[in-house]
Design a protein around this motif. Structure first.
Motif, short mmCIF file in Angstrom:
data_model
loop_
_atom_site.label_atom_id
_atom_site.label_comp_id
_atom_site.label_asym_id
_atom_site.label_seq_id
_atom_site.Cartn_x
_atom_site.Cartn_y
_atom_site.Cartn_z
N SER A 164 8.18 -0.22 -14.93
CA SER A 164 7.80 -1.30 -14.00
C SER A 164 6.86 -2.30 -14.67
N GLY A 165 6.26 -1.89 -15.79
CA GLY A 165 5.22 -2.70 -16.43
C GLY A 165 3.82 -2.35 -15.96
N TRP A 166 3.72 -1.49 -14.94
CA TRP A 166 2.40 -1.12 -14.41
C TRP A 166 1.59 -0.31 -15.41
N GLY A 184 -1.34 -1.44 -3.96
CA GLY A 184 0.00 -0.89 -4.03
C GLY A 184 0.45 -0.77 -5.48
N VAL A 185 1.48 0.02 -5.71
CA VAL A 185 2.01 0.27 -7.05
C VAL A 185 3.53 0.10 -7.00
N PRO A 186 4.12 -0.59 -7.97
CA PRO A 186 5.57 -0.75 -7.96
C PRO A 186 6.31 0.56 -8.29
N GLY A 187 7.55 0.62 -7.86
CA GLY A 187 8.38 1.79 -8.17
C GLY A 187 9.60 1.83 -7.28
N VAL A 188 10.47 2.78 -7.54
CA VAL A 188 11.65 2.92 -6.70
C VAL A 188 11.24 3.44 -5.33
#
Length: 290
Positions: A164-166, A184-188
């Motif tokens: 995700s690049g996080w 928040g945190v990106p992801g599926v």
């Protein structure tokens, strides 16, 4: 598997090593105070004996260590015993009964065999044109686009690594940034997890603290991808991976190597996953690079 040749004939694995391979470390360094899920005991390292505390007659001395940590801290793998849904583990086992005696004999991390499999990096920021924003849900369409752009379709039995690049926030001086409790945190999400389950991957990993999307301000309140992958599909999860170097060098396909610690009955294990690829620098120079 046939015996290793002893008569000088070719062995494919040894030939590949002799020709030169490059190994990328996909694990994070374990340090006191590193970002982690608040649901697990923090990492702590101390030296109960230091050099000079005890000196042998010949002047020799030794130091030793003690570690205290949860099994889901740092780069780690989730065993199928880690998550239950409506009181049931993967395969329908009663989650309470399965843990009788304080360990999970059937689905604990000791049951995960060492992995040497095809790994596929799905570099989502590369197709989006930017790092995934905080709380961004990586969709099946994003995963499809990454497959197409890279020419690396995910196949049954593979290990899918979703960037995700996080991960760029892991070493931020403010350790709460990577945890993303407020942002928040990106992801599926659930849909992305079903995309992986339909492809029958062996394991899936990410560069985030909980593998899946964390909604802003909600922390770990809901984890539908864990339910789909661990409980329903029996797919292992690897979290808090370092995927920046392989992405920068466009290593989208590799031999993925991982071995959990054989912690009998535990729900997870620290791991140090590796991505192994042919070293074309060695081919070009006629030398060998590890």
């Amino acid at each position: 598997m046939p015996d290793t040749p002893v008569d000088g004939s070719s062995d494919p694995l040894l030939d590949a090593v002799r020709a030169g391979v490059r190994v990328y470390d996909l694990g994070r360094r374990l340090t006191i105070g590193m970002p982690q899920s608040p649901n697990h005991p923090a990492y702590w390292h101390t030296l109960p004996r230091r050099h000079g505390d005890a000196v042998r007659g010949d002047g020799g001395s030794a130091a030793n260590d003690m570690l205290v940590m949860g099994t889901h801290v740092g780069t780690h793998i989730d065993a199928l015993a880690h998550v239950s849904q409506d009181g049931r583990l993967h395969g329908g086992a009663d989650a309470v009964e399965a843990g009788t005696g304080g360990r999970y004999a059937e689905l604990g991390v000791h049951t995960i065999a060492p992995m040497m499999r095809r790994g596929v990096l799905l570099d989502v920021p590369a197709v989006l044109g930017e790092h995934c924003p905080p709380g961004y849900e990586i969709t099946p369409e994003d995963l499809d686009a990454a497959e197409r752009a890279q020419g690396t379709p995910v196949r049954e039995g593979d290990v899918a690594l979703i960037r995700s690049g996080w991960g760029r926030h892991f070493d931020d001086p403010d350790r709460t940034v990577y945890m993303g409790a407020e942002s928040g945190v990106p992801g599926v999400g659930e849909a992305g997890a079903r995309w992986l389950a339909e492809r029958r991957v062996h394991a899936a990993g990410s560069d985030t603290i909980a593998f899946e999307r964390l909604a802003p301000g909600q922390g770990h309140a809901l984890l539908p991808a864990h339910r789909v992958l661990l409980v329903e599909a029996g797919i292992y999860l690897v979290e808090t991976m370092n995927l920046e170097e392989v992405a920068a060098e466009r290593v989208h396909e590799c031999t993925f190597v991982l071995a959990p610690l054989p912690l009998y009955g535990a729900t997870g294990s620290p791991v140090r996953p590796l991505a192994v690829v042919p070293d074309h620098r060695a081919s070009a120079t006629g030398g060998h690079h590890g």
